[in-house]
Design a protein around this motif. Structure first.
Motif, mmCIF file in Angstrom:
data_model
loop_
_atom_site.group_PDB
_atom_site.id
_atom_site.type_symbol
_atom_site.label_atom_id
_atom_site.label_comp_id
_atom_site.label_asym_id
_atom_site.label_seq_id
_atom_site.Cartn_x
_atom_site.Cartn_y
_atom_site.Cartn_z
ATOM 1 N N ILE A 5 98.973 4.468 12.580
ATOM 2 C CA ILE A 5 99.248 4.302 14.005
ATOM 3 C C ILE A 5 98.068 4.952 14.697
ATOM 4 O O ILE A 5 97.823 6.147 14.542
ATOM 5 C CB ILE A 5 100.566 4.994 14.414
ATOM 6 C CG1 ILE A 5 101.727 4.432 13.610
ATOM 7 C CG2 ILE A 5 100.809 4.811 15.903
ATOM 8 C CD1 ILE A 5 103.038 5.157 13.849
ATOM 9 N N ARG A 6 97.301 4.156 15.446
ATOM 10 C CA ARG A 6 96.082 4.680 16.046
ATOM 11 C C ARG A 6 95.811 4.033 17.397
ATOM 12 O O ARG A 6 96.573 3.173 17.846
ATOM 13 C CB ARG A 6 94.900 4.485 15.112
ATOM 14 C CG ARG A 6 94.610 3.052 14.780
ATOM 15 C CD ARG A 6 93.511 2.967 13.764
ATOM 16 N NE ARG A 6 93.191 1.577 13.497
ATOM 17 C CZ ARG A 6 92.511 1.178 12.460
ATOM 18 N NH1 ARG A 6 92.078 2.059 11.583
ATOM 19 N NH2 ARG A 6 92.256 -0.092 12.277
ATOM 20 N N LEU A 7 94.723 4.467 18.023
ATOM 21 C CA LEU A 7 94.358 3.967 19.346
ATOM 22 C C LEU A 7 93.359 2.829 19.231
ATOM 23 O O LEU A 7 92.421 2.894 18.438
ATOM 24 C CB LEU A 7 93.752 5.090 20.187
ATOM 25 C CG LEU A 7 94.661 6.267 20.504
ATOM 26 C CD1 LEU A 7 93.886 7.351 21.231
ATOM 27 C CD2 LEU A 7 95.847 5.836 21.315
ATOM 28 N N ALA A 23 98.160 -0.569 12.568
ATOM 29 C CA ALA A 23 97.149 -1.402 11.928
ATOM 30 C C ALA A 23 96.921 -0.949 10.493
ATOM 31 O O ALA A 23 97.242 0.185 10.132
ATOM 32 C CB ALA A 23 95.845 -1.341 12.698
ATOM 33 N N ASP A 24 96.370 -1.846 9.704
ATOM 34 C CA ASP A 24 95.951 -1.514 8.345
ATOM 35 C C ASP A 24 94.829 -0.483 8.451
ATOM 36 O O ASP A 24 93.962 -0.589 9.322
ATOM 37 C CB ASP A 24 95.463 -2.783 7.648
ATOM 38 C CG ASP A 24 95.042 -2.544 6.208
ATOM 39 O OD1 ASP A 24 95.244 -1.421 5.703
ATOM 40 O OD2 ASP A 24 94.511 -3.482 5.589
ATOM 41 N N SER A 25 94.828 0.499 7.611
ATOM 42 C CA SER A 25 93.851 1.589 7.703
ATOM 43 C C SER A 25 92.429 1.115 7.418
ATOM 44 O O SER A 25 91.478 1.787 7.785
ATOM 45 C CB SER A 25 94.212 2.716 6.741
ATOM 46 O OG SER A 25 94.159 2.253 5.416
ATOM 47 N N GLY A 63 106.663 5.007 6.686
ATOM 48 C CA GLY A 63 105.500 5.640 6.077
ATOM 49 C C GLY A 63 104.190 5.490 6.809
ATOM 50 O O GLY A 63 103.148 5.886 6.284
ATOM 51 N N ALA A 64 104.168 4.951 8.007
ATOM 52 C CA ALA A 64 102.915 4.835 8.750
ATOM 53 C C ALA A 64 102.458 6.228 9.180
ATOM 54 O O ALA A 64 103.261 7.050 9.607
ATOM 55 C CB ALA A 64 103.102 3.952 9.977
#
Length: 172
Positions: A5-7, A23-25, A63-64
């Motif tokens: 979970i990111r910006l 998003a996928d890492s 699990g994110a």
């Protein structure tokens, strides 16, 4: 597949606006996202933070992993504490709702016409503040210092001075 979970940065130069995404890492910062779960606008005052709480809870439960900035945002909204089972944080500062310009104009027009009782509008215009200043000065004449006859009048001294530009002016 590791999920983060990111910006995701959006907006203009020097005016960043972010979407909080899952998003996928391995994808780029501004690459394809699985789901959009919120927005963050740091330049507003107070900062705009909107998060879909139920979707954040779902993604954290499967699990994110949130990035550090997203984790700080989730701590401010209380979603991180809800996930970890900790006590809730203090409420966020919320911007007051704006009155429409038409409502403010109508209220001032009625007050100027004397149709309403003397109630102060939520926001005073510059002209209303200027109009209120003489009333305040008239209400407190005792606060002013009486004129001392021994002190010379500044205007009279400036008129009688030899300096054509006025007393104390720079002659160069």
């Amino acid at each position: 597949m590791a999920v983060k979970i990111r910006l995701l940065r959006m907006g203009k130069i020097r005016n960043p606006q972010y979407r909080i995404v899952v998003a996928d890492s391995r994808t780029k910062r501004d690459g394809r996202a699985i789901e959009y779960i919120g927005i963050y606008q740091p330049k507003e005052h107070p900062s705009v933070i909107e998060v879909k709480s139920e979707r954040v809870q779902y993604w954290l439960s499967v699990g994110a992993q949130p990035s550090e900035p997203v984790q700080r945002i989730l701590e401010k909204t209380g979603d991180w504490q809800k996930f970890k089972g900790l006590p809730a944080p203090p409420p966020l500062l919320v911007a007051p709702s704006k009155q429409s310009k038409a409502e403010v104009y109508e209220a001032e027009a009625k007050a100027a016409a004397g149709l309403t009782e003397t109630t102060k509008p939520a926001t005073q215009s510059k002209s209303a503040k200027k109009a209120a200043a003489p009333e305040v000065a008239e209400a407190r004449p005792a606060d002013t210092k009486p004129a001392d006859p021994a002190e010379p009048n500044r205007e009279a001294v400036a008129e009688t001075a030899q300096d054509p530009a006025g007393a104390g002016a720079d002659a160069s």
